[in-house]
Design an enzyme around this catalytic site. Structure first.
Site, PDB file in Angstrom:
ATOM      1  N   ASP A   1       0.846  -1.196   0.000  1.00 49.75           N
ATOM      2  CA  ASP A   1       0.000   0.000   0.000  1.00 49.75           C
ATOM      3  C   ASP A   1       0.886   1.254   0.000  1.00 49.75           C
ATOM      4  O   ASP A   1       0.668   2.182  -0.782  1.00 49.75           O
ATOM      5  CB  ASP A   1      -0.922  -0.032   1.234  1.00 49.75           C
TER       6      ASP A   1
ATOM      7  N   LYS B   1       1.515   4.239  -2.977  1.00 50.59           N
ATOM      8  CA  LYS B   1       1.427   5.682  -2.716  1.00 50.59           C
ATOM      9  C   LYS B   1       2.748   6.375  -3.081  1.00 50.59           C
ATOM     10  O   LYS B   1       2.745   7.478  -3.623  1.00 50.59           O
ATOM     11  CB  LYS B   1       1.063   5.915  -1.252  1.00 50.59           C
TER      12      LYS B   1
HETATM   13  N1  HSE Z   1      -4.959   0.949   4.510  1.00 53.53           N
HETATM   14  C1  HSE Z   1      -4.590   2.335   4.317  1.00 53.53           C
HETATM   15  C2  HSE Z   1      -3.765   2.787   5.509  1.00 53.53           C
HETATM   16  C3  HSE Z   1      -5.839   3.179   4.166  1.00 53.53           C
HETATM   17  O1  HSE Z   1      -3.684   2.071   6.521  1.00 53.53           O
HETATM   18  O2  HSE Z   1      -3.168   3.852   5.441  1.00 53.53           O
HETATM   19  C4  HSE Z   1      -5.586   4.547   3.597  1.00 53.53           C
HETATM   20  O3  HSE Z   1      -5.088   4.495   2.287  1.00 53.53           O
END
Ligand code: HSE
Ligand code: NAP
Length: 428
Positions: A201, A205
């Site tokens: 994740d 980003k």
């Molecule tokens: N799963 C992501 C986090 C949610 O924990 O930041 C926000 O993009």
């Protein structure tokens, strides 16, 4: 004054926040853009589900094409998540001349260039402020605020779940598995938390941030990724004794024309502002050649913070509509990506070794570091009476990743080194 018509794909956490802000801030919004903004249709998976807000049931549909092909709709807000279906809907909406606002980092990290090219072809806007760091306006900051500068470093805590876990481990001495379970129960981590804890994740980003910051199409494959699943309480306690916190940091660096982007658990000096970012909060540190150091802090997720960024993007689209300049954003990725080699990537390192506790072992270790041209900044051997093994902690001066790989290879071949327990990049 004709109203601007918005179609929502998704009415979950973020979609609900978008409805609340569009309805609750309607007067301010229409004063800013000169027209009311109305949500006319909403795609959901299940129309019969109980919702936390009251919503006109006639606006809900389970048929995506009703929204995507609705000729009345000017702007599609995509907050349903997922990649394949979502991409299909967005590309068709763009072909039909609709502007897109999305919170979908997975989609933009993987297919951003294709979607943005389609948008340009059809004179449409695609804005995605909410896709990174929820409520922090970091994308607009990189694109507009720093348009006059050359960014040399972006360092971010861009995943709230992992920051929550590491904060609890550091402040309460909790074990990784226990805090992960708690984060899932609190709804911070996904039911399958792999993409959070294994760094994917954050890497998605960082793909978006480094592409915008370095004005070059950085792809997910350009990023080296390591998550937090092997971080132990022992590592965190040693880090604290030495004046550091362990954080999952996305680090994008540029030197001349070469860049490197990574996501990894990193030891950061407690005096660095990013070390004080705790819980589910996010922060992005940006260094520019001219501006120097800057930092942006706030909620990285959640209903209203994320929806704030979405609605700000809707406002930007409507302002462009009034000016007749949709789809005319400047070309943002005009640099060619040249990745740094391991010889060019450099940082300090933390090493925790389990070794034989006997004469000459420390000298052997120091010799390996010296042979690989890695200089030691500090070394510590906590006393472990009555044990045949010892723990040695080393912090190096700046060393290349290539040299550190040689050191680790040499340690693997040294019988006195029982285990290379931990290796961390060190920042600050
Ligand atoms: N799963 C992501 C986090 C949610 O924990 O930041 C926000 O993009
Ligand atoms: P969510 O709560 O799971 O909501 C998803 C919504 O989309 C639901 O309303 C669901 O319908 C609908 N939906 C999902 N798949 C669908 C399908 N195939 N067809 C029709 N409807 C479908 O998700 P979220 O947390 O709001 O996240 C949405 C997006 O924002 C994701 O891309 C996420 O990564 C991003 N994001 C989220 C946050 C956050 O804080 N949550 C922060 C930043 C970015 P039902 O309601 O009927 O189930």
């Amino acid at each position: 004054m004709k109203s601007v018509k918005v179609g929502l794909l998704g009415l979950g956490t973020v979609g609900t926040g978008v409805v609340k802000i569009v309805e609750g801030h309607q007067e301010d919004l229409s004063n800013q853009v000169g027209s009311p903004i109305s949500i006319v249709q909403i795609l959901v998976k299940d129309r019969t589900k109980t919702r936390s807000i009251s919503i006109d049931a006639s606006k809900l549909t389970e048929d995506p094409w009703e929204v995507v092909r609705n000729p009345e709709i000017d702007v599609i807000v995509e907050v349903m998540g997922g990649i394949a279906l979502t991409k299909e809907y967005i590309l068709e909406a763009l072909e039909r001349g609709k502007h897109i606002v999305t919170a979908n980092k997975d989609l933009m990290a993987l297919h951003g260039p294709e979607i943005l090219a389609k948008a340009r072809e059809h004179g449409c806007d695609v804005l995605y402020e909410a896709s990174v760091a929820g409520g922090i306006p970091i994308i607009r900051t990189l694109v507009e605020g720093f348009s006059s500068d050359r960014i040399t470093k972006i360092m971010g805590i861009v995943n709230g779940t992992t920051n929550y876990i590491l904060t609890k481990m550091s402040q309460e001495g909790a074990a990784y598995a226990d805090v992960l379970k708690e984060a899932q129960e609190l709804g911070y981590a996904e039911a399958d938390p792999t993409s959070d804890v294994e760094g994917l994740d954050a890497a998605r980003k960082m793909t978006i941030l480094s592409t915008l910051g370095f004005r070059a199409n950085v792809s997910l494959d350009d990023i080296s990724v390591k998550g937090i699943s092997n971080v132990t309480q022992e590592d965190i306690q040693y880090a604290k004794r030495l004046g550091y916190e362990v954080k999952l940091l996305g680090i994008a660096e540029r030197q001349d024309d070469h860049i490197s982007v990574s996501v990894q658990p990193t030891m950061i000096k407690q005096s660095h502002p990013i070390a004080t970012v705790n819980g589910v909060f996010n922060a992005v540190y940006v260094h520019g050649e001219a501006v120097g150091e800057t930092m942006f802090y706030g909620a990285g997720a959640g209903e209203l913070p994320t929806a704030t960024s979405i609605v700000a993007d809707i406002v930007a689209v409507v302002k462009n509509m009034k000016l007749g300049v949709n789809g005319r954003q400047a070309q943002l990725s005009y640099n060619v990506v040249k990745l740094k080699t391991d010889e060019q990537i450099s940082s300090k390192f933390f090493l925790l070794l389990h070794v034989d506790d006997r004469t000459g072992v420390l000298a052997q270790i120091a010799q390996v570091l010296s042979n690989c041209e890695v200089s030691i900044e500090s070394v510590m051997q906590p006393s472990a009476p009555n044990q045949s093994s010892a723990e040695i902690i080393i912090i190096t001066h700046q060393a290349s990743k290539a040299s550190m790989n040689k050191v680790l290879e040499a340690f693997e071949g040294l019988s006195s080194v029982r285990k290379i327990k931990s290796v961390y990049r060190v920042e600050g």
